[in-house]
Design a protein around this motif. Structure first.
Motif, PDB file in Angstrom:
ATOM      1  N   GLU A  75       0.880 -11.645 -17.044  1.00 57.38           N
ATOM      2  CA  GLU A  75       1.177 -11.619 -15.611  1.00 57.38           C
ATOM      3  C   GLU A  75       0.522 -10.370 -15.000  1.00 57.38           C
ATOM      4  OE1 GLU A  75       3.564 -12.487 -17.896  1.00 57.38           O
ATOM      5  OE2 GLU A  75       4.645 -10.651 -18.340  1.00 57.38           O
ATOM      6  N   ARG A  76      -0.217 -10.561 -13.899  1.00 61.19           N
ATOM      7  CA  ARG A  76      -1.083  -9.497 -13.362  1.00 61.19           C
ATOM      8  C   ARG A  76      -0.669  -9.042 -11.972  1.00 61.19           C
ATOM      9  NH1 ARG A  76      -5.794 -10.480 -10.067  1.00 61.19           N
ATOM     10  NH2 ARG A  76      -7.234  -8.704 -10.019  1.00 61.19           N
ATOM     11  N   SER A  77      -0.626  -7.730 -11.799  1.00 61.77           N
ATOM     12  CA  SER A  77      -0.548  -7.109 -10.477  1.00 61.77           C
ATOM     13  C   SER A  77      -1.677  -6.088 -10.391  1.00 61.77           C
ATOM     14  CB  SER A  77       0.814  -6.452 -10.246  1.00 61.77           C
ATOM     15  OG  SER A  77       1.466  -6.149 -11.450  1.00 61.77           O
ATOM     16  N   VAL A  78      -1.928  -5.543  -9.202  1.00 61.67           N
ATOM     17  CA  VAL A  78      -3.080  -4.642  -9.036  1.00 61.67           C
ATOM     18  C   VAL A  78      -2.673  -3.378  -8.284  1.00 61.67           C
ATOM     19  CG1 VAL A  78      -5.424  -4.367  -8.107  1.00 61.67           C
ATOM     20  CG2 VAL A  78      -4.748  -6.549  -9.101  1.00 61.67           C
ATOM     21  N   ILE A  79      -3.163  -2.249  -8.798  1.00 62.69           N
ATOM     22  CA  ILE A  79      -2.933  -0.937  -8.189  1.00 62.69           C
ATOM     23  C   ILE A  79      -4.253  -0.461  -7.588  1.00 62.69           C
ATOM     24  CG2 ILE A  79      -2.393   1.493  -8.709  1.00 62.69           C
ATOM     25  CD1 ILE A  79      -0.649   0.251 -11.090  1.00 62.69           C
TER      26      ILE A  79
ATOM     27  N   GLU B 292       5.504   2.365  -9.038  1.00 64.94           N
ATOM     28  CA  GLU B 292       6.843   2.113  -9.599  1.00 64.94           C
ATOM     29  C   GLU B 292       7.291   0.679  -9.285  1.00 64.94           C
ATOM     30  OE1 GLU B 292      10.396   2.357 -11.524  1.00 64.94           O
ATOM     31  OE2 GLU B 292       8.677   3.712 -11.716  1.00 64.94           O
ATOM     32  N   ALA B 293       6.980   0.183  -8.081  1.00 68.35           N
ATOM     33  CA  ALA B 293       7.339  -1.197  -7.716  1.00 68.35           C
ATOM     34  C   ALA B 293       6.612  -2.203  -8.609  1.00 68.35           C
ATOM     35  CB  ALA B 293       7.005  -1.458  -6.249  1.00 68.35           C
ATOM     36  N   VAL B 294       5.333  -1.935  -8.880  1.00 69.28           N
ATOM     37  CA  VAL B 294       4.544  -2.808  -9.762  1.00 69.28           C
ATOM     38  C   VAL B 294       5.149  -2.844 -11.164  1.00 69.28           C
ATOM     39  CG1 VAL B 294       2.360  -2.854 -11.052  1.00 69.28           C
ATOM     40  CG2 VAL B 294       2.321  -2.753  -8.564  1.00 69.28           C
ATOM     41  N   VAL B 295       5.437  -1.677 -11.706  1.00 68.08           N
ATOM     42  CA  VAL B 295       5.936  -1.605 -13.088  1.00 68.08           C
ATOM     43  C   VAL B 295       7.329  -2.227 -13.193  1.00 68.08           C
ATOM     44  CG1 VAL B 295       6.555  -0.055 -14.994  1.00 68.08           C
ATOM     45  CG2 VAL B 295       4.472   0.371 -13.659  1.00 68.08           C
ATOM     46  N   ALA B 296       8.195  -1.934 -12.216  1.00 69.41           N
ATOM     47  CA  ALA B 296       9.548  -2.514 -12.241  1.00 69.41           C
ATOM     48  C   ALA B 296       9.484  -4.042 -12.223  1.00 69.41           C
ATOM     49  CB  ALA B 296      10.353  -1.995 -11.047  1.00 69.41           C
ATOM     50  N   GLN B 297       8.599  -4.600 -11.390  1.00 70.26           N
ATOM     51  CA  GLN B 297       8.460  -6.063 -11.333  1.00 70.26           C
ATOM     52  C   GLN B 297       7.909  -6.613 -12.647  1.00 70.26           C
ATOM     53  OE1 GLN B 297       5.284  -7.825  -9.026  1.00 70.26           O
ATOM     54  NE2 GLN B 297       6.646  -9.407  -8.207  1.00 70.26           N
TER      55      GLN B 297
ATOM     56  N   VAL C 284      -0.655  -1.010  -3.428  1.00 66.57           N
ATOM     57  CA  VAL C 284      -0.611  -1.920  -4.583  1.00 66.57           C
ATOM     58  C   VAL C 284      -0.429  -3.362  -4.112  1.00 66.57           C
ATOM     59  CG1 VAL C 284       0.456  -0.132  -6.025  1.00 66.57           C
ATOM     60  CG2 VAL C 284       1.920  -1.845  -4.908  1.00 66.57           C
ATOM     61  N   GLN C 285      -0.676  -4.278  -5.033  1.00 64.55           N
ATOM     62  CA  GLN C 285      -0.336  -5.687  -4.814  1.00 64.55           C
ATOM     63  C   GLN C 285       0.575  -6.138  -5.951  1.00 64.55           C
ATOM     64  OE1 GLN C 285      -4.687  -6.764  -4.157  1.00 64.55           O
ATOM     65  NE2 GLN C 285      -3.662  -8.351  -2.939  1.00 64.55           N
ATOM     66  N   VAL C 286       1.839  -6.382  -5.614  1.00 67.19           N
ATOM     67  CA  VAL C 286       2.750  -6.940  -6.612  1.00 67.19           C
ATOM     68  C   VAL C 286       2.456  -8.434  -6.744  1.00 67.19           C
ATOM     69  CG1 VAL C 286       4.541  -5.199  -6.186  1.00 67.19           C
ATOM     70  CG2 VAL C 286       4.601  -7.366  -4.917  1.00 67.19           C
ATOM     71  N   MET C 287       3.143  -9.074  -7.673  1.00 69.32           N
ATOM     72  CA  MET C 287       2.952 -10.507  -7.877  1.00 69.32           C
ATOM     73  C   MET C 287       3.717 -11.296  -6.825  1.00 69.32           C
ATOM     74  SD  MET C 287       3.235 -10.698 -12.042  1.00 69.32           S
ATOM     75  CE  MET C 287       4.600  -9.535 -12.233  1.00 69.32           C
ATOM     76  N   LYS C 288       3.144 -12.423  -6.428  1.00 73.72           N
ATOM     77  CA  LYS C 288       3.850 -13.348  -5.533  1.00 73.72           C
ATOM     78  C   LYS C 288       5.082 -13.902  -6.256  1.00 73.72           C
ATOM     79  CE  LYS C 288      -0.049 -15.162  -2.827  1.00 73.72           C
ATOM     80  NZ  LYS C 288      -0.977 -16.306  -2.717  1.00 73.72           N
TER      81      LYS C 288
ATOM     82  N   GLU D 152      -3.770   6.194 -12.775  1.00 70.89           N
ATOM     83  CA  GLU D 152      -3.525   5.898 -14.192  1.00 70.89           C
ATOM     84  C   GLU D 152      -2.505   6.862 -14.793  1.00 70.89           C
ATOM     85  OE1 GLU D 152      -7.797   3.731 -15.090  1.00 70.89           O
ATOM     86  OE2 GLU D 152      -7.628   5.891 -15.413  1.00 70.89           O
ATOM     87  N   ALA D 153      -2.529   8.107 -14.385  1.00 69.09           N
ATOM     88  CA  ALA D 153      -1.536   9.072 -14.888  1.00 69.09           C
ATOM     89  C   ALA D 153      -0.127   8.676 -14.425  1.00 69.09           C
ATOM     90  CB  ALA D 153      -1.884  10.478 -14.411  1.00 69.09           C
ATOM     91  N   LEU D 154       0.007   8.286 -13.156  1.00 64.32           N
ATOM     92  CA  LEU D 154       1.300   7.822 -12.639  1.00 64.32           C
ATOM     93  C   LEU D 154       1.756   6.549 -13.361  1.00 64.32           C
ATOM     94  CD1 LEU D 154       0.688   8.296  -8.791  1.00 64.32           C
ATOM     95  CD2 LEU D 154       2.354   9.567 -10.171  1.00 64.32           C
ATOM     96  N   LEU D 155       0.811   5.642 -13.599  1.00 60.10           N
ATOM     97  CA  LEU D 155       1.123   4.376 -14.267  1.00 60.10           C
ATOM     98  C   LEU D 155       1.609   4.619 -15.694  1.00 60.10           C
ATOM     99  CD1 LEU D 155       1.122   1.279 -14.447  1.00 60.10           C
ATOM    100  CD2 LEU D 155      -1.319   1.387 -15.006  1.00 60.10           C
ATOM    101  N   GLU D 156       0.919   5.492 -16.399  1.00 64.37           N
ATOM    102  CA  GLU D 156       1.296   5.788 -17.793  1.00 64.37           C
ATOM    103  C   GLU D 156       2.726   6.309 -17.859  1.00 64.37           C
ATOM    104  OE1 GLU D 156       1.995   7.833 -21.464  1.00 64.37           O
ATOM    105  OE2 GLU D 156       1.892   8.826 -19.497  1.00 64.37           O
TER     106      GLU D 156
END
Length: 301
Positions: free
Chosen positions: A147-151, A160-165, A120-124, A197-201
């Motif tokens: 605000e955008r991050s990418v999986i 989980e790191a993306v969603v938490a941020q 993934v890429q979290v936000m700077k 997508e299933a994990l993200l949901e």
């Protein structure tokens, strides 16, 4: 143009129940040359960053002032910070959007993506975020942010790191009196898109349950491989609306995929501007933009 409570409530109702879509007009520094090239402006036609941003502001102003760019079909518009600080026909852009077009203004707040880690890429980091949020809400009448991050891969730890941020930033936006659009994009070319997508949901659903009453968010997602995957998120009491990004699909393909997801509306960027050119006459430009707007609107119904 400080945020007025009655206006905010009206804007929130439009975003929650209105028929239409959100226009994404928020290409930033890195993607601006590409967006201008798509619009028929070669890099040789401007000199330096200031002229480049001047050209993109003219393009956005042309879109926003077009006859079909009204809340009949366009519910909201996401702005780049420079666009927010600019003017259209003598009014600050966000004020023009709401007062002249009936379109709810949002602001892109992320500073781009960190390097890929755990798929993934979290936000700077976002230095000065609190000041920007207060400025947007109090001085420009901005309703919400994006605000955008990418999986890229179905990696549970990364997702989980993306969603938490996203929720951490979202809470800062809520504290400033606005509604965040959380955007954990799944790369449409990912070989594990459906699993990701299933994990993200599941992760989004878990984090939504931690929000208190009044802590409302919107969520912007890649159109899922399994239609209806995000219906439960759309029905969550803390979710104002679930919107879809075009993610690199053509206008026609994005609209066709979106039409299978009854509880998502569009928030398209490339698909909205597809085929538009600086060199078109106003009549041709407005006709093509009107056609794009109508396609995206129909897919969002």
């Amino acid at each position: 143009m400080a945020q007025d409570k009655a206006v905010f409530a009206k804007q929130k109702d439009q975003m929650a129940t209105g028929k239409g879509f959100i226009a994404a007009l928020d290409q930033s520094g890195g993607s601006t040359p590409k967006a201008l090239l798509q619009y028929g402006v070669e890099e040789s036609e401007y000199n330096g960053e200031a002229e480049m941003f001047g050209e993109i502001h003219k393009m956005r102003a042309r879109i926003i002032t077009a006859p079909d760019f009204t809340n009949d079909k366009v519910l909201g518009a996401i702005l780049f910070e420079r666009t927010m600080r600019g003017e259209i026909e003598g009014l600050p852009t966000a004020q023009y959007l709401w007062e002249k077009r009936g379109v709810v203004p949002f602001l892109k707040i992320d500073k781009g993506l960190a390097d890929q880690e755990n798929g993934v890429q979290v936000m700077k980091p976002m230095p000065g975020l609190e000041d920007l949020l207060n400025d947007a809400a109090q001085n420009f009448g901005i309703f919400g942010t994006k605000e955008r991050s990418v999986i890229h891969e179905a990696n549970a730890e990364g997702i989980e790191a993306v969603v938490a941020q996203q929720f951490e930033v979202g809470r800062a936006v809520i504290a400033a009196g606005m509604v965040p659009i959380l955007e954990p994009e799944v790369n449409i070319h990912s070989e594990t898109k459906e699993e990701a997508e299933a994990l993200l949901e599941a992760s989004l659903a878990k984090h939504l349950d931690t929000l208190a009453e009044g802590e409302d968010v919107m969520i912007k997602l890649t159109i899922p491989s399994v239609p209806g995957l995000y219906d439960g998120l759309a029905d969550h009491p803390r979710v104002v609306r679930v919107v879809a990004l075009s993610g690199g699909y053509s206008t026609d393909e994005a609209c066709e995929r979106l039409s299978k997801n009854a509880k998502m509306i569009a928030s398209f960027s490339r698909a909205l501007a597809e085929g538009l050119s600086k060199k078109q006459s106003d009549d041709d430009f407005n006709a093509l933009l009107g056609s794009n707007i109508d396609k995206i609107y129909q897919a969002s119904l």
